[in-house]
Design a protein around this motif. Structure first.
Motif, short mmCIF file in Angstrom:
data_model
loop_
_atom_site.label_atom_id
_atom_site.label_comp_id
_atom_site.label_asym_id
_atom_site.label_seq_id
_atom_site.Cartn_x
_atom_site.Cartn_y
_atom_site.Cartn_z
N ILE A 46 2.21 3.02 -4.57
CA ILE A 46 1.66 4.23 -4.60
C ILE A 46 0.16 4.00 -5.14
O ILE A 46 -0.95 4.36 -4.60
N LEU A 47 0.30 3.85 -6.40
CA LEU A 47 -0.89 3.80 -7.12
C LEU A 47 -1.92 2.60 -6.52
O LEU A 47 -3.13 2.82 -6.37
N GLY A 48 -1.29 1.46 -6.14
CA GLY A 48 -1.88 0.24 -5.48
C GLY A 48 -2.78 0.90 -4.32
O GLY A 48 -3.95 0.40 -3.94
N ASP A 49 -2.09 1.42 -3.41
CA ASP A 49 -2.55 1.92 -2.26
C ASP A 49 -3.69 2.77 -2.32
O ASP A 49 -4.79 2.66 -1.68
N LEU A 50 -3.51 3.79 -3.37
CA LEU A 50 -4.76 4.59 -3.72
C LEU A 50 -5.78 3.92 -4.33
O LEU A 50 -6.83 4.33 -3.98
N ASP A 51 -5.66 2.88 -5.11
CA ASP A 51 -6.71 2.16 -5.63
C ASP A 51 -7.58 1.39 -4.48
O ASP A 51 -8.82 1.37 -4.49
N ARG A 52 -6.80 0.88 -3.33
CA ARG A 52 -7.30 0.17 -2.43
C ARG A 52 -8.11 1.04 -1.38
O ARG A 52 -8.95 0.86 -0.79
N HIS A 53 -7.34 2.38 -1.11
CA HIS A 53 -8.02 3.11 0.13
C HIS A 53 -8.62 4.35 -0.53
O HIS A 53 -9.18 4.98 0.33
N GLY A 54 -8.44 4.64 -1.71
CA GLY A 54 -9.10 5.77 -2.14
C GLY A 54 -8.56 7.23 -1.67
O GLY A 54 -7.06 7.12 -1.61
N VAL A 55 -8.75 8.00 -1.87
CA VAL A 55 -8.16 9.52 -1.89
C VAL A 55 -7.62 9.52 -0.28
O VAL A 55 -8.33 9.03 0.60
N SER A 56 -6.36 9.87 -0.32
CA SER A 56 -5.54 9.85 0.90
C SER A 56 -4.69 11.18 0.90
O SER A 56 -4.35 11.71 -0.10
N THR A 57 -4.56 11.54 2.16
CA THR A 57 -3.21 12.46 2.41
C THR A 57 -1.93 12.07 2.14
O THR A 57 -1.78 10.59 2.16
N VAL A 58 -0.90 12.58 2.08
CA VAL A 58 0.40 12.18 1.53
C VAL A 58 0.88 11.47 2.97
O VAL A 58 1.28 10.52 2.88
N ALA A 59 0.53 11.93 4.08
CA ALA A 59 0.88 11.43 5.55
C ALA A 59 0.43 9.98 5.56
O ALA A 59 0.85 8.97 6.16
N GLU A 60 -0.99 9.83 5.21
CA GLU A 60 -1.53 8.60 5.16
C GLU A 60 -0.95 7.43 4.33
O GLU A 60 -0.63 6.35 4.59
N LEU A 61 -0.56 7.96 2.94
CA LEU A 61 0.15 7.04 2.33
C LEU A 61 1.67 6.74 2.81
O LEU A 61 1.91 5.54 2.90
N ALA A 62 2.38 7.72 3.38
CA ALA A 62 3.43 7.36 4.07
C ALA A 62 3.29 6.44 5.28
O ALA A 62 4.11 5.60 5.26
N GLU A 63 2.49 6.74 5.95
CA GLU A 63 2.25 5.73 7.20
C GLU A 63 1.74 4.21 6.78
O GLU A 63 2.49 3.51 7.27
N ARG A 64 1.07 4.09 5.73
CA ARG A 64 0.73 2.78 5.24
C ARG A 64 1.93 2.09 4.75
O ARG A 64 2.21 1.16 4.61
N ALA A 65 2.76 3.04 3.96
CA ALA A 65 4.12 2.31 3.46
C ALA A 65 5.11 2.40 4.44
O ALA A 65 6.06 1.79 4.11
N GLN A 66 4.99 2.97 5.40
CA GLN A 66 5.87 2.85 6.47
C GLN A 66 7.26 3.68 6.18
O GLN A 66 7.89 3.17 6.22
N VAL A 67 7.15 4.80 5.52
CA VAL A 67 7.96 5.46 5.15
C VAL A 67 7.78 7.05 5.67
O VAL A 67 6.50 7.42 5.95
N LYS A 68 8.85 7.89 5.49
CA LYS A 68 8.70 9.18 5.95
C LYS A 68 7.94 9.83 4.71
O LYS A 68 8.10 9.30 3.56
N VAL A 69 7.34 11.01 4.53
CA VAL A 69 6.79 11.71 3.85
C VAL A 69 7.65 12.07 2.84
O VAL A 69 7.38 11.95 1.51
N GLN A 70 8.92 12.59 3.02
CA GLN A 70 9.80 12.97 2.20
C GLN A 70 10.19 11.91 1.09
O GLN A 70 10.71 12.04 0.12
N SER A 71 10.13 10.74 1.81
CA SER A 71 10.60 9.23 1.05
C SER A 71 9.65 9.34 -0.28
O SER A 71 10.22 8.74 -1.26
N LEU A 72 8.57 9.84 -0.35
CA LEU A 72 7.57 9.68 -1.45
C LEU A 72 7.53 10.69 -2.32
O LEU A 72 7.09 10.72 -3.54
#
Length: 151
Positions: A46-72
């Motif tokens: 999660i930290l690495g993704d935010l570092d690469r992509h900047g401010v994100s929604t939880v849904a965007e983070l989950a999509e890039r990680a290919q998991v459900k929002v609840q999993s995060l």
């Protein structure tokens, strides 16, 4: 100019399997050489993704990680407790949360990456010159391969 199809050497699934297994073995070794900061791979991801992509929604983070929002949820709660991320309502849609790194996350990420990079550099430097050269030539090819979606 690309070769005519009749003359191309196509890779079979056995070769693809060998390459995938080799890349995964290197990835597992790199993970073993992370600092002992007590975070899970999901949290570091999660930290690495935010570092690469900047401010994100939880849904965007989950999509890039290919998991459900609840999993995060648990990981994000822990990262917030540690002061490594902040969450706030999206001013355009208050139902959505925006997530961003705090200043405290940057040195932790840098340390994590540095330790893995140092291990990898040492390991690569044990190879003969020709193999090191071949490996360095693979970098742009692997990057292009990671961006491909042949389907």
């Amino acid at each position: 100019m690309s070769e005519p199809v009749a003359h191309q050497q196509l890779v079979g699934t056995d070769q693809a399997t060998s390459l995938r297994e080799a890349m995964m073995a290197v990835t597992r070794q790199a993970r073993r050489h992370r600092p002992a900061h007590g975070m899970t791979m999901t949290q570091v991801g999660i930290l690495g993704d935010l570092d690469r992509h900047g401010v994100s929604t939880v849904a965007e983070l989950a999509e890039r990680a290919q998991v459900k929002v609840q999993s995060l949820t648990l990981s994000m709660n822990r990262l917030e407790e540690l002061g490594l991320i902040t969450r706030r309502a999206d001013p355009e849609d208050r139902r959505r949360q925006l997530v961003e790194l705090t200043e405290a996350a940057h040195p932790l990420l840098a340390s994590d990456r540095r330790q893995r990079d140092e291990w990898l550099a040492k390991a690569i430097n044990t190879l003969p010159d020709t193999e090191r050269g071949l490996l360095m030539l693979c970098i742009p090819v692997l990057r292009r391969l990671a961006e491909q979606d042949p389907d």
